[in-house]
Scaffold this motif. Structure first.
Motif, mmCIF file in Angstrom:
data_model
loop_
_atom_site.group_PDB
_atom_site.id
_atom_site.type_symbol
_atom_site.label_atom_id
_atom_site.label_comp_id
_atom_site.label_asym_id
_atom_site.label_seq_id
_atom_site.Cartn_x
_atom_site.Cartn_y
_atom_site.Cartn_z
ATOM 1 N N ASP A 9 99.045 98.627 71.458
ATOM 2 C CA ASP A 9 98.386 98.565 70.052
ATOM 3 C C ASP A 9 99.235 99.419 69.159
ATOM 4 N N TRP A 10 99.592 100.569 69.615
ATOM 5 C CA TRP A 10 100.617 101.573 69.085
ATOM 6 C C TRP A 10 101.767 100.769 68.501
ATOM 7 N N ILE A 11 102.368 100.153 69.486
ATOM 8 C CA ILE A 11 103.755 99.628 69.373
ATOM 9 C C ILE A 11 103.513 98.503 68.210
ATOM 10 N N GLY A 12 102.479 97.700 68.204
ATOM 11 C CA GLY A 12 102.618 96.512 67.422
ATOM 12 C C GLY A 12 102.160 97.275 65.764
ATOM 13 N N PHE A 13 101.452 98.509 65.968
ATOM 14 C CA PHE A 13 100.886 98.934 64.605
ATOM 15 C C PHE A 13 102.145 99.611 64.188
ATOM 16 N N ILE A 14 102.838 100.178 64.702
ATOM 17 C CA ILE A 14 104.129 101.095 64.018
ATOM 18 C C ILE A 14 105.399 99.814 63.686
ATOM 19 N N ALA A 15 105.465 98.861 64.735
ATOM 20 C CA ALA A 15 106.308 97.743 64.202
ATOM 21 C C ALA A 15 106.095 96.966 62.958
ATOM 22 N N TYR A 48 97.738 94.532 61.564
ATOM 23 C CA TYR A 48 96.284 94.146 61.805
ATOM 24 C C TYR A 48 96.075 94.172 63.429
ATOM 25 N N GLN A 49 97.042 93.140 63.991
ATOM 26 C CA GLN A 49 96.965 93.041 65.497
ATOM 27 C C GLN A 49 96.811 94.132 66.318
ATOM 28 N N GLY A 50 97.540 95.046 66.049
ATOM 29 C CA GLY A 50 97.732 96.340 66.842
ATOM 30 C C GLY A 50 96.803 97.289 66.391
ATOM 31 N N GLY A 51 96.427 97.371 65.292
ATOM 32 C CA GLY A 51 95.602 98.621 64.867
ATOM 33 C C GLY A 51 94.362 98.043 64.412
ATOM 34 N N ALA A 52 93.627 97.127 64.693
ATOM 35 C CA ALA A 52 92.319 96.548 64.489
ATOM 36 C C ALA A 52 91.184 97.605 64.854
ATOM 37 N N ALA A 53 91.617 98.371 65.722
ATOM 38 C CA ALA A 53 90.414 99.132 66.332
ATOM 39 C C ALA A 53 90.660 100.658 65.960
ATOM 40 N N PHE A 54 91.795 100.866 65.265
ATOM 41 C CA PHE A 54 91.973 102.290 65.006
ATOM 42 C C PHE A 54 91.151 102.767 63.578
ATOM 43 N N SER A 55 91.117 103.983 63.691
ATOM 44 C CA SER A 55 90.200 104.841 62.548
ATOM 45 C C SER A 55 90.744 104.526 61.116
ATOM 46 N N LEU A 56 89.818 104.814 60.051
ATOM 47 C CA LEU A 56 90.280 104.760 58.734
ATOM 48 C C LEU A 56 91.342 105.917 58.480
ATOM 49 N N TRP A 60 94.611 104.358 59.255
ATOM 50 C CA TRP A 60 95.056 103.416 58.276
ATOM 51 C C TRP A 60 95.497 104.145 56.999
ATOM 52 N N GLY A 61 94.875 105.176 56.600
ATOM 53 C CA GLY A 61 95.121 105.793 55.357
ATOM 54 C C GLY A 61 96.408 106.566 55.597
ATOM 55 N N ALA A 62 96.810 106.953 56.597
ATOM 56 C CA ALA A 62 97.948 107.810 56.901
ATOM 57 C C ALA A 62 99.131 106.565 56.833
ATOM 58 N N ALA A 63 98.849 105.619 57.527
ATOM 59 C CA ALA A 63 99.797 104.435 57.474
ATOM 60 C C ALA A 63 100.115 103.754 56.014
ATOM 61 N N ILE A 64 99.055 103.686 55.344
ATOM 62 C CA ILE A 64 99.089 103.191 53.696
ATOM 63 C C ILE A 64 99.849 104.188 53.064
ATOM 64 N N MET A 65 99.648 105.511 53.164
ATOM 65 C CA MET A 65 100.261 106.661 52.422
ATOM 66 C C MET A 65 101.934 106.464 52.691
ATOM 67 N N ALA A 66 102.183 106.489 53.963
ATOM 68 C CA ALA A 66 103.625 106.142 54.238
ATOM 69 C C ALA A 66 104.235 105.087 53.674
ATOM 70 N N LEU A 67 103.626 104.015 53.494
ATOM 71 C CA LEU A 67 104.141 102.618 53.031
ATOM 72 C C LEU A 67 104.286 102.891 51.442
ATOM 73 N N VAL A 68 103.182 103.598 50.913
ATOM 74 C CA VAL A 68 103.427 103.801 49.261
ATOM 75 C C VAL A 68 104.542 104.813 49.146
ATOM 76 N N ILE A 69 104.986 105.852 49.979
ATOM 77 C CA ILE A 69 106.128 106.732 49.823
ATOM 78 C C ILE A 69 107.325 105.999 49.995
ATOM 79 N N ALA A 70 107.257 105.190 51.490
ATOM 80 C CA ALA A 70 108.399 104.344 51.383
ATOM 81 C C ALA A 70 108.836 103.162 50.077
#
Length: 214
Positions: free
Chosen positions: A65-71, A182-190, A193-203
């Protein structure tokens, strides 16, 4: 075969407008197209065997699940990278005649590919797919993308709809990345997801910001 075709398609798209594609176009103005493509093939085969091996090794050690999310995050970043486009340094724009053209193309392309978007994309694909089809598919995808760019560039005098191609390729990366997240992180906490979105905004800020005026 699914891994092969996916790798071929994704690396084909990743190479559009990439620095190594610009290197290929430049080299094709100096040497025969066949020599350039042959050098690119062997250089890509050499680089991507390590890329696919790294991804396969990493993927074997981490939760799926983490592989899919990070990928997914990585592919969205690759899409932003594609939108930005690349340019050549001064030393990469000149033709050199010091060694045999094949070895010059091989060496130049090998060095340009190290740490490049297509190498990182291959590593990412190999974390969730088998080593061999990713290696072969990514190599063929790279050669096809560069070959079509070289032929089209010569036929059209390099008057290609570069921005439209970049946007189309980036959209595919965004869709593929979003689905993988979505497929890898559907069960992850908010929080995750918030940290991931922040990383994408910085990118997005990093890749799409306007360069400072000199």
């Amino acid at each position: 075969m699914d891994a092969f075709w996916l790798s071929l398609a994704m690396i084909f798209l990743a190479e559009l407008g990439d620095k190594t594609q610009l290197v290929a176009l430049t080299l094709a103005t100096c040497y025969k197209t066949k020599t350039v493509l042959w050098g690119i093939f062997w250089a890509t085969l050499a680089v991507h065997v390590f890329s696919a091996a790294i991804g396969w090794f990493i993927g074997d050690k981490l939760p799926s699940d983490w592989i899919g999310f990070i990928a997914g995050i990585a592919f969205i970043i690759f899409g932003l990278w594609t939108l930005r486009g690349d340019h050549l340094e001064e030393g990469e724009e000149s033709c050199k005649k010091t060694i045999h053209p094949f070895w010059l193309v091989f060496t130049t392309f090998f060095m340009a590919e190290l740490g490049d978007k297509t190498m990182l994309s291959t590593i990412t694909l190999a974390t969730t797919h088998a080593f061999l089809p990713v290696w072969i598919g990514s190599t063929i995808g790279m050669v096809l993308s560069d070959g079509l760019a070289i032929v089209a560039g010569k036929m059209l005098g390099k008057r290609l709809p570069e921005k439209a191609i970049q946007i189309g390729a980036a959209m595919v990366f965004f869709l593929f990345g979003g689905y993988s997240m979505y497929q890898g992180g559907a069960a992850f906490s908010l929080n995750i997801w918030g940290a991931a979105i922040m990383a994408l905004v910085i990118a997005a800020w990093f890749f799409l910001r306007k360069p400072a005026v000199q």
